[in-house]
Scaffold this motif. Structure first.
Motif, PDB file in Angstrom:
ATOM      1  N   GLU A   1      -5.656   5.546   8.878  1.00  0.00           N
ATOM      2  CA  GLU A   1      -4.495   4.712   9.093  1.00  0.00           C
ATOM      3  C   GLU A   1      -4.437   3.625   8.013  1.00  0.00           C
ATOM      4  OE1 GLU A   1      -7.887   2.866  11.442  1.00  0.00           O
ATOM      5  OE2 GLU A   1      -7.203   4.857  10.840  1.00  0.00           O
TER       6      GLU A   1
ATOM      7  N   GLY B   1       7.312   4.946  20.318  1.00  0.00           N
ATOM      8  CA  GLY B   1       6.253   5.114  19.325  1.00  0.00           C
ATOM      9  C   GLY B   1       6.528   6.262  18.382  1.00  0.00           C
ATOM     10  N   GLY B   2       6.950   7.391  18.927  1.00  0.00           N
ATOM     11  CA  GLY B   2       7.267   8.539  18.084  1.00  0.00           C
ATOM     12  C   GLY B   2       8.440   8.262  17.168  1.00  0.00           C
TER      13      GLY B   2
ATOM     14  N   TRP C   1       9.239   5.342  15.952  1.00  0.00           N
ATOM     15  CA  TRP C   1       8.744   4.459  14.880  1.00  0.00           C
ATOM     16  C   TRP C   1       7.992   5.265  13.823  1.00  0.00           C
ATOM     17  CZ3 TRP C   1       4.648   3.054  12.051  1.00  0.00           C
ATOM     18  CH2 TRP C   1       4.731   1.868  11.325  1.00  0.00           C
ATOM     19  N   GLU C   2       7.097   6.145  14.253  1.00  0.00           N
ATOM     20  CA  GLU C   2       6.347   6.961  13.293  1.00  0.00           C
ATOM     21  C   GLU C   2       7.315   7.786  12.431  1.00  0.00           C
ATOM     22  OE1 GLU C   2       3.194   6.505  12.985  1.00  0.00           O
ATOM     23  OE2 GLU C   2       2.391   5.921  14.942  1.00  0.00           O
ATOM     24  N   SER C   3       8.350   8.318  13.071  1.00  0.00           N
ATOM     25  CA  SER C   3       9.320   9.132  12.347  1.00  0.00           C
ATOM     26  C   SER C   3      10.123   8.302  11.343  1.00  0.00           C
ATOM     27  CB  SER C   3      10.264   9.809  13.347  1.00  0.00           C
ATOM     28  OG  SER C   3      11.238  10.581  12.684  1.00  0.00           O
TER      29      SER C   3
ATOM     30  N   HIS D   1       9.408   5.599   9.894  1.00  0.00           N
ATOM     31  CA  HIS D   1       8.598   4.986   8.835  1.00  0.00           C
ATOM     32  C   HIS D   1       7.839   6.014   8.000  1.00  0.00           C
ATOM     33  CE1 HIS D   1       9.499   1.432  11.227  1.00  0.00           C
ATOM     34  NE2 HIS D   1       9.143   0.702  10.189  1.00  0.00           N
TER      35      HIS D   1
ATOM     36  N   TYR E   1       5.760   8.529   8.875  1.00  0.00           N
ATOM     37  CA  TYR E   1       4.415   8.950   9.268  1.00  0.00           C
ATOM     38  C   TYR E   1       4.397  10.247  10.077  1.00  0.00           C
ATOM     39  CZ  TYR E   1       2.684   4.432   7.704  1.00  0.00           C
ATOM     40  OH  TYR E   1       2.362   3.332   6.940  1.00  0.00           O
ATOM     41  N   LEU E   2       5.559  10.708  10.539  1.00  0.00           N
ATOM     42  CA  LEU E   2       5.585  11.879  11.401  1.00  0.00           C
ATOM     43  C   LEU E   2       5.645  13.155  10.568  1.00  0.00           C
ATOM     44  CD1 LEU E   2       5.665  12.429  14.497  1.00  0.00           C
ATOM     45  CD2 LEU E   2       8.120  12.823  14.228  1.00  0.00           C
TER      46      LEU E   2
ATOM     47  N   TRP F   1       2.902  13.830  18.977  1.00  0.00           N
ATOM     48  CA  TRP F   1       4.033  13.227  19.664  1.00  0.00           C
ATOM     49  C   TRP F   1       4.987  14.288  20.233  1.00  0.00           C
ATOM     50  CZ3 TRP F   1       3.775   7.995  20.070  1.00  0.00           C
ATOM     51  CH2 TRP F   1       2.918   7.333  19.180  1.00  0.00           C
TER      52      TRP F   1
ATOM     53  N   SER G   1       1.006  12.408  13.580  1.00  0.00           N
ATOM     54  CA  SER G   1       0.876  11.314  12.622  1.00  0.00           C
ATOM     55  C   SER G   1      -0.574  10.870  12.535  1.00  0.00           C
ATOM     56  CB  SER G   1       1.732  10.115  13.059  1.00  0.00           C
ATOM     57  OG  SER G   1       1.182   9.490  14.214  1.00  0.00           O
TER      58      SER G   1
ATOM     59  N   TYR H   1      -1.921   5.568  13.588  1.00  0.00           N
ATOM     60  CA  TYR H   1      -1.435   4.247  13.186  1.00  0.00           C
ATOM     61  C   TYR H   1      -0.629   3.652  14.326  1.00  0.00           C
ATOM     62  CZ  TYR H   1       0.766   0.667  10.214  1.00  0.00           C
ATOM     63  OH  TYR H   1       1.199  -0.514   9.649  1.00  0.00           O
TER      64      TYR H   1
END
Length: 248
Positions: A123, A174-175, A177-179, A181, A183-184, A197, A240, A243
């Motif tokens: 991370e 959360g998923g 946000w990862e997407s 930014h 990270y997904l 996720w 991801s 993180y």
């Protein structure tokens, strides 16, 4: 969170010679033969403990009888163990999601026979998890079979990685946000330690931790913490690095 679906003597001589020479088997030193392989548990008679990670200090969560057939999904380097087939640092990830020392598994070879286990990347250093991937997986296995975390999948994953909580209200947030930014990852099998996720019918989403090779551990497996295939949940989003930027 949505429910998941129902979820030879010749080798001994070779290994013995290697031990005399001071050699140990280390993943990555030779080309693996296959994506999976079959082995046989060979002990002095006792059942073999299946652990959450590649060492005897990791949680033992079930056993396999001597003589039983097992499927190896990948192999990794861990604690050195002396067993039926000499001394080795090689550990095998089994099809049920746990690990055993290769010192007790007959595969027809004293070396690596399947691919090395793939681990997720680190991370960002701006938010380093208090607990590393193997420790997080071990923490979740310590709660194997528990129903106490039902509908708390995100908190369960965050606490596994050493946080008090994730800082997000739902796994869907959360998923997202990862997407948003970057990270997904939506392709490839989730590597060991990754956050996996999902969407779900209630809109809250779902998250689990990857054991690697298509297996995850998390809540809501038949109403408990358990192991499942990463596609057994019908609304897979991707995976991801672990993180959790809002965690506390």
């Amino acid at each position: 969170m949505d429910m998941w679906k129902s979820f030879n003597a010749g080798r001994a001589l070779v290994v013995a010679a290697a031990v005399v020479a001071g050699a140990v088997a280390v993943p990555g030193t030779s080309l693996a033969a296959a994506a999976s392989a079959t082995g046989t548990v060979k002990t002095a008679g006792a059942a073999l403990t299946v652990r959450s990670g590649p060492g005897t200090g990791y949680t033992g969560w079930r056993t396999i009888a001597n003589g039983a057939s097992v499927t190896l999904l990948c192999q990794t380097s861990g604690e050195s163990v002396t067993g039926t087939y000499g001394t080795t640092k090689l550990w095998d990830l089994l099809s049920n999601g746990g690990m055993v020392s290769d010192a007790y598994i007959y595969t027809g070879s004293d070396g690596q026979v399947v691919n090395s286990c793939a681990y997720v990347g680190a991370e960002p250093s701006s938010k380093t998890n208090p607990r590393a991937a193997e420790g997080a997986i071990n923490w979740e296995f310590q709660h194997y079979g528990s129903s106490a975390y039902e509908n708390l999948c995100l908190a369960f994953a965050a606490q596994a990685y050493g946080w008090g909580g994730s800082g997000w209200n739902t796994a869907e947030i959360g998923g997202d946000w990862e997407s948003s930014h970057g990270y997904l990852n939506t392709t490839g099998i989730p590597p060991r330690g990754a956050l996996v996720w999902y969407h779900n019918s209630t809109g809250d989403g779902h998250v689990a931790i990857s054991l690697g090779e298509g297996k995850v551990i998390g809540t809501s497996v038949a109403g408990h913490v358990g192991v499942a295939g990463y596609l057994d949940h019908g609304m897979y989003r991707g995976w991801s690095v672990a993180y959790l930027p809002a965690a506390w």
